[in-house]
Write an enzyme that holds these catalytic residues in place. Structure first.
Site, mmCIF file in Angstrom:
data_model
loop_
_atom_site.group_PDB
_atom_site.id
_atom_site.type_symbol
_atom_site.label_atom_id
_atom_site.label_comp_id
_atom_site.label_asym_id
_atom_site.label_seq_id
_atom_site.Cartn_x
_atom_site.Cartn_y
_atom_site.Cartn_z
ATOM 1 N N ASP A 147 45.147 34.712 44.153
ATOM 2 C CA ASP A 147 44.908 35.515 42.958
ATOM 3 C C ASP A 147 43.905 36.620 43.240
ATOM 4 O O ASP A 147 42.699 36.420 43.145
ATOM 5 C CB ASP A 147 44.406 34.574 41.851
ATOM 6 C CG ASP A 147 44.306 35.221 40.489
ATOM 7 O OD1 ASP A 147 44.784 36.346 40.318
ATOM 8 O OD2 ASP A 147 43.727 34.580 39.593
ATOM 9 N N GLU A 181 40.297 42.863 36.230
ATOM 10 C CA GLU A 181 41.236 42.035 35.468
ATOM 11 C C GLU A 181 40.593 40.720 35.050
ATOM 12 O O GLU A 181 40.840 40.220 33.936
ATOM 13 C CB GLU A 181 42.490 41.760 36.304
ATOM 14 C CG GLU A 181 43.629 41.087 35.532
ATOM 15 C CD GLU A 181 43.544 39.566 35.484
ATOM 16 O OE1 GLU A 181 44.202 38.971 34.601
ATOM 17 O OE2 GLU A 181 42.811 38.976 36.312
ATOM 18 N N GLU A 182 39.757 40.175 35.922
ATOM 19 C CA GLU A 182 39.121 38.900 35.618
ATOM 20 C C GLU A 182 38.001 39.029 34.588
ATOM 21 O O GLU A 182 37.460 38.029 34.114
ATOM 22 C CB GLU A 182 38.554 38.275 36.906
ATOM 23 C CG GLU A 182 39.582 38.020 37.998
ATOM 24 C CD GLU A 182 40.529 36.865 37.678
ATOM 25 O OE1 GLU A 182 40.408 36.292 36.577
ATOM 26 O OE2 GLU A 182 41.386 36.544 38.520
#
Length: 399
Positions: A147, A181-182
């Protein structure tokens, strides 16, 4: 086959091997089809390793962005860097390195307006875990191996292969790699706010076990804060324990029934972080908890109201702050034949990119391994995902 190719890629760190590799890449030495496939896979493993070896915890993505920009430029892509503000609004911004998204498209394309966009995120969750290849199990481990640096490596490899083979025109495909994004998608939201092309299809990279996701749960982030009165723990009646104020509210939220649906099942609420007090002999004056909700049904406003009502029922003095914009369940296109389908419980950047484009979600690795201390994927999974991305691109352009 994949195992020895990865071992070959690992050797590429040595100067003597790089000299050999450069020689084998000379244009005057045409490759047979099977040789080209092997070379492509070796380059995939090498790119994946280099991406993972550069730490890129959210808000510190500068170094990996620079590396990938140089990599793509050297392979005949035009690369545009889009500045993104530091995520933390407090403190001295001069201590933060520049953050930026990368938009790359073939130099032969007349503009950055292409039919299909491949995208994934550059950032990872903490902590950094070094790259490691297990030659016995043929597993690659380390932070971001799944990821989402596996998605980046596979997407880049697929795009280069499609372009070099003439399977797609230069005006057909571009690449977008975003920060943050996190942390709630600030990179994709910045890209969305700026002028950008209207795409026919956008292929988002996240771990889906090489299945096409038909949708994912919504997302909502919040903090519950208690403010008490500090003092000596020997005289608790002279203060007010903020932890004791907060804990009953968290228990109520842990048992709260939130909206559900047939497709996504039950909404879930995760009390992920709790902070309160200074020492065992001090009455805590303040306490808070950070919470993440995965919404399975309805709009975020419905879940927000249920949460606020539950907290206020326990203690009206508690404060609830929703620190993410929030969104409901996201349905995703899954109309390409040859893929199994699934729904996923995590959030993505899909909601932050406006447009009438088709939206696909696909990638190697399992989300069950992401964000963990054992994040890993197999060399076969990584290699096979390149073909999956090719298939999605070709379907999107009608080939």
């Amino acid at each position: 086959m994949y195992q020895w190719l990865l071992q070959l890629a690992i050797l590429s760190a040595s100067p003597s091997f790089r000299t050999f590799a450069e020689a084998t890449l000379l244009p005057q030495r045409p490759l047979l089809n099977h040789d080209a496939s092997a070379l492509e896979t070796t380059q995939l493993y090498s790119l994946h390793r280099k991406l993972v070896e550069v730490p890129s915890i959210s808000d510190s993505e500068h170094a990996v962005g620079d590396f990938l920009a140089s990599y793509l430029t050297a392979r005949d892509f035009k690369v545009e860097k889009q500045s993104v503000q530091p995520f933390h609004s407090q403190g001295d911004h001069t201590k933060h390195q520049q953050r930026f998204n990368l938009l790359a498209y073939p130099s032969a394309s007349p503009s950055n307006s292409t039919r299909v966009l491949l995208t994934a995120h550059l950032d990872t969750v903490p902590p950094y875990i070094p790259y490691h290849y297990n030659s016995t199990t043929h597993q690659i481990s380390g932070r971001g191996t799944v990821d989402a640096k596996a998605c980046i490596a596979a997407q880049v490899t697929a795009a280069i292969s499609l372009l070099s083979s003439g399977s797609v025109a230069p005006s057909s495909i571009s690449l977008l790699y975003v920060v943050g994004e996190e942390l709630g998608g600030d990179g994709m939201r910045a890209f969305n706010k700026a002028p950008h092309p209207a795409y026919e299809a956008v292929i988002f990279g996240e771990p889906t076990d090489r299945k096409l996701a038909s949708g994912h749960k919504g997302n909502l982030g919040l903090t519950v804060t208690a403010t008490g009165k500090g003092g000596h723990s020997g005289y608790p009646w002279l203060g007010e324990n903020a932890n004791s104020m907060l804990i009953p509210a968290l228990l109520a939220l842990d048992n709260l029934q939130l909206p559900s649906s047939d497709k996504y099942g039950n909404s879930t609420l995760n009390i992920g972080k709790m902070v309160g007090g200074e020492a065992g002999n001090v009455i805590p004056a303040s306490a808070y908890a950070d919470i993440q909700v995965r919404i399975a049904g309805g709009e975020p406003e419905e879940s927000q109201k249920l949460i606020v009502d539950a907290v206020r029922k326990v203690d009206e003095r508690l404060k609830v702050h929703f620190w993410s914009i929030g969104y409901g369940p996201v349905n995703i296109d899954h109309d390409v034949e040859g893929f199994q389908t699934m729904t996923v419980n995590y959030g993505t950047d899909i909601p932050w990119l406006d447009g009438e484009h088709k939206r696909y979600l696909y990638g190697p690795g399992s989300i069950l391994d992401a964000h963990s201390d054992h994040e890993h994927l197999s060399v076969e999974d990584l290699a096979e995902s390149v073909e999956g991305y090719k298939k999605l691109v070709l379907a999107a352009v009608g080939r």
